[in-house]
Design a protein around this motif. Structure first.
Motif: not given
Length: 533
Positions: A431-440, A467-472
């Motif tokens: 979807s283009g959502e960029a998040t932080w997660a355990t490296c896999d 970036s538009n405030g959020t990052v994706s």
């Protein structure tokens, strides 16, 4: 380790922090011997004389190990009437000037240890505080050209080490490059607190601005400490956080090669060497040199790996991918070759295939690449159509290393973007959502960065980080969504000037840039242009 508050403004760290390492002082990582991890304070003249004699005949000197460094406990407990330190004549009956001359006559460059505080770390011996200029001139007059400066009994690290950086910059000015005093800075080791790395970031920035190498974390295991693999991996874990600091003339130091340590298997010893060489880290052996085994000398003298370590580009290999079992690292070499290093952290031998795109290689489909196994010393021709490289039967705690070359080899900085405090990986999604997660080790966590500062994941190669405030990630707005990468570790949007931020809910946003805040400092792929100003 001590933890103290540092305000991260350029003015506090002094004039040395605004400087830049001079590559002429130490153009390549130092190689040699130090007594500490193997012998600790049981120091005497014969250790160094015997080490030099053995290194002259067992291949180490010929391979490039040309430095011999004394560590703690070489002096008496009191200074003399003129204020100078005094060598212990029981331990060094012929004196330190005799020893340095002897070592130089055999082809070695001598180094010495001291402490920036009131006492050395062995506690009974004087430190340099208040005697900095006198001690520096004494050490040089005795014939030493390398100073390891420890940080026990220091109250104000930025000020004291800033003084040393300025003093050494002035001292070395105008001296021939081969006769300068190399500065090994230990101050960052006293801030290596994984729970809060702000102080560490600040003191690392100071150390990297003017010295030649800095020991960034804990002492490597001494000979009596068993087992030792966790110690090696602990220092390795800090080393992978430091890629952005390394540049020609300055090297991140994960501490000594403990090549004869009884708490390491032979594969673990070989792994430490392979990783340290991949990092272009200092290769300072702390072992009983005359009694190294044939197997230990074989890996220490591996010319292919030493060539990687001494490559004039001196890039520090960075993480391509990481999961619970495998770490994959890569870097470029001066002639355009690409290095691939594969560490098996698991408890059994296994295979791992690494695709070309993950390695950062973009070969033409018809190309034939040359892949040299640096442990086996054999080169194979591999078609680009094969899809990548398979590291086969990598032993438990073993490390495979490959050098990739070819006329049609194209590379781009590729790897994980990870928060060096939380160790979470920036993760793309369909979807283009960029998040932080355990490296896999997924393609969603592998990113490329082009020369303009455009950032794209292997999962969505046609998209870029916006970036538009959020990052994706998006296919729109890429022209205006490029990023700067300062040595602070921030990722800064070129248009807005805002910094990427890891939020507590694992989301990604941009925010005002703080002073190397834990949630705003990131490791990026080697080869990304770092702004050192």
């Amino acid at each position: 380790m001590r933890s103290e508050t540092i305000i991260f403004v350029s003015g506090l760290l002094g004039t040395a922090a605004a400087g830049k390492p001079d590559p002429k002082t130490l153009p390549l990582p130092p190689m040699g011997f130090n007594n500490w991890s193997r012998f600790m304070t049981a120091i005497n003249e014969s250790i160094f004389v015997d080490a030099a004699a053995a290194m002259s005949t067992n291949g180490l000197l010929a391979a490039g190990y040309n430095r011999i460094n004394l560590d703690d406990a070489w002096s008496t407990t009191k200074r003399n009437s003129t204020g100078s330190m005094v060598w212990d004549t029981t331990k060094f009956p012929q004196g330190l000037p005799w020893l340095t001359q002897h070592l130089k006559s055999k082809g070695f460059v001598p180094g010495i240890y001291s402490d920036a505080g009131t006492l050395s770390c062995a506690a009974n011996y004087p430190g340099t505080l208040g005697h900095e200029s006198q001690d520096l001139h004494d050490f040089y007059a005795w014939g030493f050209e390398y100073l390891k400066l420890d940080g026990c009994y220091v109250d104000d690290y930025p000020t004291v080490y800033g003084l040393w950086l300025d003093l050494l910059a002035k001292f070395n000015k105008g001296k021939a490059s081969g006769k300068r005093m190399v500065f090994s800075n230990s101050s960052p080791a006293y801030y290596a607190d994984p729970k809060d790395l702000q102080g560490w970031y600040g003191i690392m920035m100071q150390a990297a601005a003017g010295g030649q190498l800095a020991r960034h974390s804990y002492d490597i295991a001494t000979y009596s400490s068993k087992p030792a693999w966790n110690s090696v991996m602990g220092n390795y874990g800090f080393q992978v956080r430091t890629t952005r600091f390394q540049q020609p003339g300055y090297f991140n130091d994960p501490d000594f090669l403990i090549a004869d340590h009884p708490g390491l298997t032979l594969e673990e010893k070989r792994s430490q060497f392979a990783l340290w060489t991949s990092f272009s880290a200092p290769l300072i052996i702390s072992a009983d040199i005359p009694h190294l085994t044939k197997e230990e000398l074989a890996f220490l003298n591996n010319r292919d790996l030493i060539a990687v370590n001494q490559d004039r580009l001196v890039q520090q290999a960075s993480l391509v991918s990481q999961d619970a079992t495998w770490d994959v690292l890569t870097k470029s070499l001066a002639n355009g070759d690409r290095l691939l290093t594969v560490l098996n952290k698991g408890n059994a031998a296994a295979d791992l295939t690494v695709p070309w795109a993950r390695i950062g290689v973009r070969p033409e489909s018809s190309a034939t690449l040359h892949v040299r196994d640096l442990w086996a010393g054999k080169t194979s021709n591999v078609r680009a159509s094969s899809g990548g490289i398979t590291a086969k039967k990598v032993p438990k705690h073993g490390t495979a290393v490959f050098r990739i070359s070819g006329d049609k080899l194209k590379t781009v900085p590729t790897g994980i973007i990870f928060n060096t405090w939380s160790l979470h990986c920036l993760t793309d999604s369909a979807s283009g959502e960029a998040t932080w997660a355990t490296c896999d080790a997924s393609d969603s966590q592998s990113w490329t960065v082009d020369k303009s500062g455009r950032v794209s994941s292997l999962l969505n190669p046609g998209s870029c980080l916006v970036s538009n405030g959020t990052v994706s990630t998006s296919r729109d707005g890429c022209a205006s969504s490029t990023w700067n990468f300062p040595v602070s570790g921030n990722i800064v949007h070129k248009t807005s000037g805002k910094c990427v931020n890891e939020n507590e809910d694992a989301s990604t946003s941009t925010a005002d840039c703080g002073d190397v805040e834990n949630r705003q400092v990131f490791g990026v792929p080697v080869g990304v242009e770092i702004n050192y100003s």
